[in-house]
Enzyme design. Structure first.
Site, PDB file in Angstrom:
ATOM      1  N   ASN A  23       0.805  -1.228   0.000  1.00  7.69           N
ATOM      2  CA  ASN A  23       0.000   0.000   0.000  1.00  7.69           C
ATOM      3  C   ASN A  23       0.834   1.271   0.000  1.00  7.69           C
ATOM      4  O   ASN A  23       0.284   2.364  -0.168  1.00  7.69           O
ATOM      5  CB  ASN A  23      -0.970   0.004   1.195  1.00  7.69           C
ATOM      6  CG  ASN A  23      -2.119  -0.973   0.980  1.00  7.69           C
ATOM      7  OD1 ASN A  23      -2.238  -1.568  -0.088  1.00  7.69           O
ATOM      8  ND2 ASN A  23      -2.947  -1.126   1.994  1.00  7.69           N
ATOM      9  N   CYS A 116     -16.285  -3.800  -5.177  1.00  3.54           N
ATOM     10  CA  CYS A 116     -15.401  -4.947  -5.070  1.00  3.54           C
ATOM     11  C   CYS A 116     -15.958  -5.821  -3.958  1.00  3.54           C
ATOM     12  O   CYS A 116     -16.936  -5.467  -3.307  1.00  3.54           O
ATOM     13  CB  CYS A 116     -13.973  -4.540  -4.800  1.00  3.54           C
ATOM     14  SG  CYS A 116     -13.683  -4.017  -3.131  1.00  3.54           S
ATOM     15  N   ARG A 396      -1.769 -11.171  -4.598  1.00  3.47           N
ATOM     16  CA  ARG A 396      -1.860  -9.736  -4.858  1.00  3.47           C
ATOM     17  C   ARG A 396      -1.078  -8.956  -3.811  1.00  3.47           C
ATOM     18  O   ARG A 396      -0.582  -7.875  -4.094  1.00  3.47           O
ATOM     19  CB  ARG A 396      -3.327  -9.274  -4.821  1.00  3.47           C
ATOM     20  CG  ARG A 396      -4.137  -9.688  -6.012  1.00  3.47           C
ATOM     21  CD  ARG A 396      -5.483  -9.013  -5.991  1.00  3.47           C
ATOM     22  NE  ARG A 396      -5.327  -7.653  -5.506  1.00  3.47           N
ATOM     23  CZ  ARG A 396      -6.153  -7.028  -4.671  1.00  3.47           C
ATOM     24  NH1 ARG A 396      -7.227  -7.629  -4.248  1.00  3.47           N
ATOM     25  NH2 ARG A 396      -5.917  -5.796  -4.298  1.00  3.47           N
TER      26      ARG A 396
HETATM   27  C1  UD1 Z   1      -6.782   1.588   1.359  1.00  5.56           C
HETATM   28  C2  UD1 Z   1      -5.926   0.376   1.286  1.00  5.56           C
HETATM   29  C3  UD1 Z   1      -6.696  -0.841   1.767  1.00  5.56           C
HETATM   30  C4  UD1 Z   1      -7.283  -0.576   3.145  1.00  5.56           C
HETATM   31  C5  UD1 Z   1      -8.057   0.739   3.185  1.00  5.56           C
HETATM   32  C6  UD1 Z   1      -8.505   1.133   4.583  1.00  5.56           C
HETATM   33  C7  UD1 Z   1      -4.427   0.841  -0.556  1.00  5.56           C
HETATM   34  C8  UD1 Z   1      -4.017   0.550  -1.955  1.00  5.56           C
HETATM   35  N1  UD1 Z   1      -5.501   0.181  -0.095  1.00  5.56           N
HETATM   36  O1  UD1 Z   1      -7.899   1.399   0.472  1.00  5.56           O
HETATM   37  O2  UD1 Z   1      -5.809  -1.958   1.817  1.00  5.56           O
HETATM   38  O3  UD1 Z   1      -8.146  -1.628   3.508  1.00  5.56           O
HETATM   39  O4  UD1 Z   1      -7.236   1.804   2.678  1.00  5.56           O
HETATM   40  O5  UD1 Z   1      -7.414   1.205   5.432  1.00  5.56           O
HETATM   41  O6  UD1 Z   1      -3.799   1.612   0.132  1.00  5.56           O
HETATM   42  N2  UD1 Z   1     -14.691   6.025   0.562  1.00  5.56           N
HETATM   43  C9  UD1 Z   1     -15.714   6.732  -0.047  1.00  5.56           C
HETATM   44  N3  UD1 Z   1     -15.399   7.607  -1.053  1.00  5.56           N
HETATM   45  C10 UD1 Z   1     -14.111   7.793  -1.483  1.00  5.56           C
HETATM   46  C11 UD1 Z   1     -13.078   7.073  -0.855  1.00  5.56           C
HETATM   47  C12 UD1 Z   1     -13.399   6.195   0.168  1.00  5.56           C
HETATM   48  O7  UD1 Z   1     -16.883   6.586   0.311  1.00  5.56           O
HETATM   49  O8  UD1 Z   1     -13.904   8.586  -2.401  1.00  5.56           O
HETATM   50  C13 UD1 Z   1     -14.996   5.086   1.677  1.00  5.56           C
HETATM   51  C14 UD1 Z   1     -14.711   3.638   1.325  1.00  5.56           C
HETATM   52  O9  UD1 Z   1     -15.771   3.038   0.634  1.00  5.56           O
HETATM   53  C15 UD1 Z   1     -14.457   3.046   2.693  1.00  5.56           C
HETATM   54  C16 UD1 Z   1     -13.775   4.192   3.454  1.00  5.56           C
HETATM   55  O10 UD1 Z   1     -14.125   5.375   2.754  1.00  5.56           O
HETATM   56  O11 UD1 Z   1     -15.668   2.746   3.325  1.00  5.56           O
HETATM   57  C17 UD1 Z   1     -12.288   4.105   3.553  1.00  5.56           C
HETATM   58  O12 UD1 Z   1     -11.759   3.760   2.282  1.00  5.56           O
HETATM   59  P1  UD1 Z   1     -10.309   4.185   1.799  1.00  5.56           P
HETATM   60  O13 UD1 Z   1      -9.467   4.597   2.962  1.00  5.56           O
HETATM   61  O14 UD1 Z   1     -10.437   5.115   0.668  1.00  5.56           O
HETATM   62  O15 UD1 Z   1      -9.754   2.792   1.257  1.00  5.56           O
HETATM   63  P2  UD1 Z   1      -8.782   2.634   0.034  1.00  5.56           P
HETATM   64  O16 UD1 Z   1      -7.914   3.835  -0.029  1.00  5.56           O
HETATM   65  O17 UD1 Z   1      -9.541   2.217  -1.161  1.00  5.56           O
END
Ligand code: UD1
Length: 417
Positions: A23, A116, A396
């Site tokens: 990450n 996903c 992955r």
């Molecule tokens: C990253 C990590 C993943 C980890 C997650 C939470 C990477 C590549 N992946 O995923 O392994 O499980 O952080 O620690 O670093 N959300 C929204 N809108 C947005 C963005 C996020 O609603 O634009 C929500 C998501 O659906 C989720 C929450 O916010 O419920 C947190 O997600 P986020 O921190 O963005 O996860 P990722 O960055 O995708």
């Protein structure tokens, strides 16, 4: 399709090296798009997701070469600013190319990742933030189309804490004209690692690791060298594997401070945890005690450790509750753990785990990356043989996991069918 065959019941004993963090590696690889000079990276893990990011960047014209254990990326001749659906659908982190492309080239066509297995996972915060920085963003034919002149610094407050959202917006702000403040920023060590790499490239970022990050935009970035931060999730997974097999595992090349909450929870479970400057040793001689956890953004308990920690509770003395607050559908490992003999009931976002003394081997199916790790860990502790199917999920995010586990004494082989 490849599977892992595991004969459980062996104590894991010995030393294992943590790899570079997936990450952190993914956003940092995407950051190579921000400048026309060499970005030289070490400690890049050899993972399916990293190879997908290489393919994505190469498709845009980034030249990537390996020099010994280093990866050198050069984005001086970009031929495309498109991240195609085929690659994005296999790896959501492809969205991390959106902001660097827009910031440097004023144009990006990045496929929407869609939902996903673990939840809907929208990217609205990435888009809103980029718009605040002055880009015009539309959605057409499943693609996010961003167009901009030079981005302009802005004050952004994200609606929730988002890790890749914070990282993407950081990569937009570094080349913007003026000052950007990102409030409610993610504080994960991987965000800090990206910021450190960007600063080495000439960016001016302050406050990474806190919830308010300030970026003084610069006109251009230059080449740099950076070593990717160790993977705290991989390290934690090996510690738990050691504990549930009542073993003695020393994880080297890691950052114990990045695992504070996990280590506290492991101590609460009865493990003997000793840390050094870049290592953690976990010893366990008895059955763990049940410990409840609730996932939270960093520095809280990481959602990426939830499934693995559940295997500890499954085998613990007592009853615990595990509450998932980040993703709405992240209990898919539960029915598979039940096949191994676990006693778990789910109500809304909480799993209530009643510890059992033993698990027994079975065939189980991996459903997502961290769920796969939990099944492998449970199988290592179970009596008899287990087969973990669909391990492409595991590949992955875990570098040579079965080789590392075998070196600790596990009876585990990869088989192809
Ligand atoms: C990253 C990590 C993943 C980890 C997650 C939470 C990477 C590549 N992946 O995923 O392994 O499980 O952080 O620690 O670093 N959300 C929204 N809108 C947005 C963005 C996020 O609603 O634009 C929500 C998501 O659906 C989720 C929450 O916010 O419920 C947190 O997600 P986020 O921190 O963005 O996860 P990722 O960055 O995708």
């Amino acid at each position: 399709m490849q599977k892992l065959k595991i004969r459980g019941g062996r104590r894991l004993v010995g030393e294992v090296r943590a790899s570079g963090a997936k990450n952190a590696a993914l956003p940092i690889l995407a950051a190579s798009l921000l400048c026309p000079e060499d970005l030289v990276l070490s400690n890049v893990p050899d993972l399916a997701d990293v190879r997908t990011m290489f393919r994505l960047l190469e498709g845009m014209g980034v030249v990537i070469r390996r020099e010994g254990d280093k990866v050198v990326l050069n984005a001086s001749r970009i031929t495309s600013t498109k991240a195609p659906y085929d690659l994005v659908k296999t790896m959501r982190a492809s969205i991390l190319t959106l902001c660097p492309l827009t910031a440097r080239f004023g144009s990006a066509d990045v496929s929407l990742p869609g939902g996903c297995a673990i939840g809907a996972r929208p990217v609205d915060q990435h888009i809103k933030g980029l718009e605040a920085l002055g880009a015009e963003v539309t959605i057409e034919n499943g693609y996010v189309l961003a167009r901009a002149g030079r981005l302009k610094g802005a004050h952004i407050i994200t609606d929730m804490v988002t890790v890749t959202g914070t990282e993407n917006l950081l990569m937009a702000a570094v080349l913007a004209d003026g000052v950007t403040v990102i409030e409610n920023a993610a504080r994960e060590p991987e965000v800090v690692d990206l910021a450190e790499c960007l600063n080495k490239m000439g960016a001016k970022i302050e406050g990474a690791g806190t919830s308010v990050i300030t970026v003084h935009g610069v006109e251009r970035l230059h080449g740099a060298e950076h070593s990717v931060v160790p993977d705290r999730i991989e390290a934690g997974s090996f510690l738990i594997a050691g504990i549930v097999t009542r073993g003695d595992v020393l994880v080297t090349h890691c950052v114990p401070a990045h695992m504070d909450v996990l280590l506290a929870k492991l101590r609460e479970a009865g493990a003997d945890i000793v840390t050094g400057p870049d290592w953690v040793r976990a010893r366990m001689t008895e059955r763990p005690r049940a410990v409840s956890v609730r996932t939270m953004p960093h520095p809280g308990f990481p959602t990426d450790m939830q499934a693995q920690f559940m295997t500890l509770d499954v085998l613990a003395e007592g009853t615990s509750s595990i509450t998932e607050t980040i993703f709405e559908n992240r209990f898919m490992h539960v029915p598979e753990l039940q096949r191994l003999g676990a006693r778990i009931s789910i109500s809304d976002h909480t799993a209530v785990v009643e510890g059992v003394e033993k698990l027994s081997g079975a065939t189980v199916m991996a459903t997502d990356l961290r769920a796969s790790a939990s099944l492998v860990i449970a199988a290592l502790a179970a009596e008899g043989e287990s087969t973990v199917d669909r391990i492409y999920h595991l590949d992955r995010g875990y570098e040579h996991m079965e080789t590392k586990l075998r070196a600790l004494g596990a009876d585990i082989v990869r088989v192809s069918e």
